[in-house]
Motif scaffolding. Structure first.
Motif, short mmCIF file in Angstrom:
data_model
loop_
_atom_site.label_atom_id
_atom_site.label_comp_id
_atom_site.label_asym_id
_atom_site.label_seq_id
_atom_site.Cartn_x
_atom_site.Cartn_y
_atom_site.Cartn_z
N ILE A 1 3.40 -5.20 -4.11
CA ILE A 1 3.36 -4.09 -3.16
C ILE A 1 2.34 -3.04 -3.59
N ALA A 2 2.41 -2.64 -4.85
CA ALA A 2 1.65 -1.48 -5.32
C ALA A 2 0.17 -1.77 -5.60
N TYR A 3 -0.14 -2.98 -6.01
CA TYR A 3 -1.50 -3.28 -6.47
C TYR A 3 -2.59 -2.94 -5.45
N PRO A 4 -2.47 -3.35 -4.18
CA PRO A 4 -3.57 -3.05 -3.26
C PRO A 4 -3.86 -1.56 -3.13
N VAL A 5 -2.83 -0.73 -3.12
CA VAL A 5 -3.02 0.71 -3.00
C VAL A 5 -3.68 1.26 -4.25
N ARG B 1 1.84 -3.62 -16.24
CA ARG B 1 2.19 -2.21 -16.18
C ARG B 1 1.02 -1.34 -16.65
N LYS B 2 0.41 -1.72 -17.76
CA LYS B 2 -0.71 -0.95 -18.30
C LYS B 2 -1.89 -0.96 -17.34
N GLN B 3 -2.13 -2.11 -16.74
CA GLN B 3 -3.23 -2.20 -15.78
C GLN B 3 -3.03 -1.23 -14.62
N LEU B 4 -1.83 -1.24 -14.06
CA LEU B 4 -1.56 -0.34 -12.94
C LEU B 4 -1.63 1.12 -13.37
N ARG B 5 -1.11 1.43 -14.55
CA ARG B 5 -1.15 2.82 -15.01
C ARG B 5 -2.60 3.29 -15.20
N ASP B 6 -3.41 2.47 -15.86
CA ASP B 6 -4.81 2.84 -16.09
C ASP B 6 -5.56 3.02 -14.77
N GLU B 7 -5.32 2.10 -13.84
CA GLU B 7 -6.00 2.20 -12.55
C GLU B 7 -5.51 3.40 -11.74
N LEU B 8 -4.22 3.69 -11.84
CA LEU B 8 -3.70 4.84 -11.10
C LEU B 8 -4.28 6.13 -11.65
N LEU B 9 -4.39 6.26 -12.96
CA LEU B 9 -4.97 7.47 -13.55
C LEU B 9 -6.43 7.62 -13.10
N LYS B 10 -7.14 6.54 -13.04
CA LYS B 10 -8.52 6.57 -12.54
C LYS B 10 -8.52 6.98 -11.06
N TRP C 1 -1.58 -6.47 2.28
CA TRP C 1 -1.08 -5.15 2.70
C TRP C 1 0.23 -5.31 3.47
N LEU C 2 1.11 -4.33 3.36
CA LEU C 2 2.35 -4.36 4.11
C LEU C 2 2.07 -4.27 5.62
N VAL C 3 2.91 -4.92 6.41
CA VAL C 3 2.78 -4.88 7.86
C VAL C 3 3.92 -4.07 8.47
N LEU C 4 3.69 -3.51 9.64
CA LEU C 4 4.72 -2.73 10.32
C LEU C 4 5.89 -3.64 10.69
N GLY C 5 7.09 -3.25 10.31
CA GLY C 5 8.27 -4.02 10.63
C GLY C 5 9.36 -3.80 9.61
N PHE C 6 10.46 -4.46 9.80
CA PHE C 6 11.59 -4.41 8.88
C PHE C 6 11.60 -5.66 8.00
N ASN C 7 11.65 -6.81 8.61
CA ASN C 7 11.52 -8.06 7.86
C ASN C 7 10.61 -8.99 8.65
N GLY C 8 9.32 -8.72 8.55
CA GLY C 8 8.31 -9.43 9.31
C GLY C 8 7.47 -8.44 10.07
N HIS C 9 6.54 -8.93 10.86
CA HIS C 9 5.66 -8.07 11.66
C HIS C 9 6.39 -7.74 12.95
N GLN C 10 6.95 -6.53 13.01
CA GLN C 10 7.76 -6.08 14.14
C GLN C 10 7.31 -4.68 14.56
N PRO C 11 6.07 -4.54 15.04
CA PRO C 11 5.53 -3.20 15.31
C PRO C 11 6.32 -2.42 16.35
N MET C 12 7.08 -3.11 17.19
CA MET C 12 7.83 -2.40 18.23
C MET C 12 8.92 -1.50 17.66
#
Length: 419
Positions: free
Chosen positions: A52-56, A114-123, A352-363
């Motif tokens: 979930i977090a990596y793309p952001v 964990r270290k990779q994400l922390r270093d990238e987040l600080l950057k 990337w996450l899609v709009l929905g609850f469990n699947g693509h449910q943009p409505m």
């Protein structure tokens, strides 16, 4: 005769010795199996939070967040999406990963992730408040940044040594000025009062000039809106949704903690807020079905596992009531996380996450929901802030309440509480 008696005694003693050894071996094997199962559960959490977090975090670090984050919006969406969705994605992701990133480095596969994400987040955080950077995030206009700045503040409060203190002086000062810039706007007369209050609470916590009126008003109104049995009204009228978990309990408790430390609130106020949050956690544990599903009711159900922030935080704080074991919470939340994220139904082809609850449910997306909004789901993973050696992860698996109930096993009767 003595010879046979001694032989018999020897056989008995040898048998007992072998039996004891076998029992010890079995206990060791059972304990090892329990630890293995707990660590497998943890791996489910780690893999999915990273997913979930990596793309952001990675795109913010690379300066490509605005370039690559999809701009999918809900029906009747009414906000200027490019001015708000990027801060939403960053702040909400940060708030969820913060306790995990606060753990010390180690050489395990998880530790490296964990270290990779922390270093990238600080950057990425340096980029986020650099006005000359393409991924400079908007704190300065619109009302929505009041909300998502509060999730940034919450992340800093949850992991100050990992996410705030390592920032250089220029970046820190830029963040401080961005937080202060929020004061020229006001938000809704509901849980939004806590966002303004927590933003000021963060400034207070680091010794900066803060607005005491925003803190005091937010705390007072939320306390007035308590309706009983672990539930607050989100504004003057009660709504049956997950906002007690998305926002109200965790932000109120963590804000009161700051105020108690600064001698600006009574310990009993904090203790009462904790009791109410613990009671709310009981409800959340009970609504997880034997299969790991939960009810899709109320607004903002596209926030997915954010619905369990309270349960995850109570477990992280080691405040679970005596009748709810750490292992049953682990089992219940693992079932939810696995069911929702281990497949690809909630992600697009680029992760990337899609709009929905469990699947693509943009409505079912609300009129304020865009792709960036969805990353609040990460706050359901707070308990990863407990190390892998903690009993939450190493205790033997235990059925959670709904599993026990549907199996016909004994469960605790549930009654309202008066706090």
């Amino acid at each position: 005769m003595k010879k046979y008696t001694l032989l018999f005694v020897l056989i008995v003693v040898t048998g007992l010795y072998n039996t004891i050894n076998a029992q010890k071996t079995k206990k060791k094997e059972t304990a090892a199996l329990q630890v293995t199962q707990g660590l497998q559960d943890r791996q489910v959490w780690v893999n999915n939070l990273y997913k979930i977090a990596y793309p952001v975090i990675h795109n913010l670090a690379e300066g490509t967040l605005k370039q690559n984050l999809p701009l999918e919006i809900g029906p009747q969406y009414y906000l200027p999406v490019k001015k708000v969705t990027y801060l939403e994605a960053v702040g909400r992701t940060m708030a969820g990963v913060a306790p995990w990133l606060a753990l010390p480095d180690d050489e395990t596969a998880e530790g490296k992730m964990r270290k990779q994400l922390r270093d990238e987040l600080l950057k990425g955080l340096r980029n986020a408040v650099d006005p000359a950077h393409p991924d400079y995030l908007n704190f300065r206009t619109e009302g929505q940044p009041i909300v998502d700045a509060a999730y940034v503040a919450h992340a800093f409060l949850r992991a100050p040594k990992a996410l705030w203190e390592p920032l250089d002086a220029v970046t820190k000062q830029r963040f401080i000025e961005e937080f202060k810039s929020l004061r020229n706007r006001k938000g809704a007369y509901n849980n939004w009062l806590l966002f303004s209050a927590l933003n000021e609470g963060f400034l207070l916590s680091i010794g900066e000039q803060y607005d005491p009126a925003r803190i005091d008003f937010g705390v007072r109104k939320i306390k007035e809106w308590y309706v009983g049995d672990g539930w607050y009204s989100d504004g003057e009228k009660f709504s049956m949704d997950y906002y007690n978990s998305y926002v109200i309990h965790p932000m109120l408790v963590d804000l009161l903690k700051i105020l108690v430390e600064k001698k600006m609130a009574q310990q009993q106020d904090y203790d009462q807020a904790i009791q109410r949050m613990v009671r709310h956690a009981e409800f959340l544990e009970r609504i997880i079905s034997p299969e790991g599903t939960y009810p899709a009711f109320g607004r903002s159900i596209t926030y997915r596992t954010a619905a369990f922030q309270v349960l995850a935080q109570v477990a992280l704080m080691e405040k679970l009531p005596a009748h709810i074991t750490q292992a049953q919470v682990r089992g219940a939340l693992t079932a939810v996380i696995d069911k929702m994220y281990s497949g690809n139904q909630n992600f697009d082809s680029n992760g990337w996450l899609v709009l929905g609850f469990n699947g693509h449910q943009p409505m079912i997306a609300d009129q304020y929901t865009s792709t960036g909004s969805l990353y609040i789901c990460s706050i359901g993973f707070l308990t990863l802030g407990l190390p892998a050696s903690h009993a939450f992860w190493t205790d033997a698996a235990t059925d959670w309440t709904s599993r026990k109930a549907w199996k016909g096993e004994p469960v605790k009767k549930d009654y309202k509480v008066e706090y």
